[in-house]
Design a protein around this motif. Sequence first.
Motif, mmCIF file in Angstrom:
data_model
loop_
_atom_site.group_PDB
_atom_site.id
_atom_site.type_symbol
_atom_site.label_atom_id
_atom_site.label_comp_id
_atom_site.label_asym_id
_atom_site.label_seq_id
_atom_site.Cartn_x
_atom_site.Cartn_y
_atom_site.Cartn_z
ATOM 1 N N ASN A 5 0.832 -1.201 0.000
ATOM 2 C CA ASN A 5 0.000 0.000 0.000
ATOM 3 C C ASN A 5 0.863 1.245 0.000
ATOM 4 O OD1 ASN A 5 -2.261 -1.613 0.133
ATOM 5 N ND2 ASN A 5 -3.188 -0.468 1.792
ATOM 6 N N ILE A 27 -18.243 7.430 -7.418
ATOM 7 C CA ILE A 27 -16.941 6.760 -7.547
ATOM 8 C C ILE A 27 -16.188 6.804 -6.220
ATOM 9 C CG2 ILE A 27 -14.665 6.893 -8.652
ATOM 10 C CD1 ILE A 27 -16.229 7.759 -11.216
ATOM 11 N N LEU A 30 -17.562 4.228 -4.009
ATOM 12 C CA LEU A 30 -17.129 2.900 -4.440
ATOM 13 C C LEU A 30 -15.732 2.570 -3.898
ATOM 14 C CD1 LEU A 30 -17.880 0.474 -6.291
ATOM 15 C CD2 LEU A 30 -16.744 1.694 -8.145
ATOM 16 N N TYR A 31 -14.865 3.589 -3.822
ATOM 17 C CA TYR A 31 -13.494 3.408 -3.336
ATOM 18 C C TYR A 31 -13.330 3.930 -1.907
ATOM 19 C CZ TYR A 31 -12.080 2.047 -8.002
ATOM 20 O OH TYR A 31 -11.939 1.368 -9.183
ATOM 21 N N ASN A 33 -13.171 2.566 0.881
ATOM 22 C CA ASN A 33 -12.252 1.819 1.743
ATOM 23 C C ASN A 33 -10.810 2.326 1.628
ATOM 24 O OD1 ASN A 33 -12.408 0.653 -0.943
ATOM 25 N ND2 ASN A 33 -11.069 -0.965 -0.192
ATOM 26 N N LEU A 34 -10.492 3.058 0.570
ATOM 27 C CA LEU A 34 -9.141 3.609 0.385
ATOM 28 C C LEU A 34 -8.990 4.998 0.991
ATOM 29 C CD1 LEU A 34 -8.481 2.867 -3.411
ATOM 30 C CD2 LEU A 34 -8.018 1.381 -1.461
ATOM 31 N N VAL A 55 -5.527 9.020 0.133
ATOM 32 C CA VAL A 55 -5.858 7.607 -0.041
ATOM 33 C C VAL A 55 -4.709 6.718 0.425
ATOM 34 C CG1 VAL A 55 -7.501 7.971 -1.920
ATOM 35 C CG2 VAL A 55 -5.096 7.642 -2.457
ATOM 36 N N GLY A 57 -3.723 2.842 -0.525
ATOM 37 C CA GLY A 57 -4.056 1.658 -1.303
ATOM 38 C C GLY A 57 -2.894 1.265 -2.191
ATOM 39 N N GLU A 61 -5.055 0.091 -7.235
ATOM 40 C CA GLU A 61 -6.309 0.650 -6.718
ATOM 41 C C GLU A 61 -6.368 2.166 -6.909
ATOM 42 O OE1 GLU A 61 -7.288 -2.422 -3.052
ATOM 43 O OE2 GLU A 61 -5.769 -0.859 -2.746
ATOM 44 N N ILE A 62 -5.268 2.833 -6.605
ATOM 45 C CA ILE A 62 -5.213 4.292 -6.745
ATOM 46 C C ILE A 62 -5.354 4.679 -8.216
ATOM 47 C CG2 ILE A 62 -3.758 6.332 -6.443
ATOM 48 C CD1 ILE A 62 -2.575 4.861 -3.933
ATOM 49 N N LEU A 65 -8.992 4.285 -9.311
ATOM 50 C CA LEU A 65 -9.795 5.399 -8.794
ATOM 51 C C LEU A 65 -9.596 6.650 -9.639
ATOM 52 C CD1 LEU A 65 -11.460 7.053 -6.745
ATOM 53 C CD2 LEU A 65 -9.399 7.158 -5.320
ATOM 54 N N LYS A 68 -11.039 6.327 -13.238
ATOM 55 C CA LYS A 68 -12.496 6.467 -13.310
ATOM 56 C C LYS A 68 -12.910 7.928 -13.141
ATOM 57 C CE LYS A 68 -14.230 1.903 -11.916
ATOM 58 N NZ LYS A 68 -13.141 1.107 -12.353
#
Length: 83
Positions: A5, A27, A30-31, A33-34, A55, A57, A61-62, A65, A68
């Motif tokens: 991470n 969005i 949706l993310y 958790n980060l 963030v 992650g 993952e980053i 994000l 998107k």
Amino acid sequence: MEKENRLAVVGIVVFNREESAKKVNDILSLYGNLIVGRMGIPYKEKGVSIMSIIVDGTMDEIGALTGKLGNIQGVKAKVAVTY
């Protein structure tokens, strides 16, 4: 192999809040958790809204994000990996 991470700051500029805000928030949810922290400020003189998201992650993952977010018309997103 486990991916490490990273801590990063995502800067978001929204040029058309009325059309883009719901998509951006969907969005971010949706993310969620980060997300460690979030700050948003309307810059009325320039007609934009600016957000700063901290963030935690993996780079995948980053990247997903910010990718998107950047695909939303009227939104620019950039990331600065700090740690």
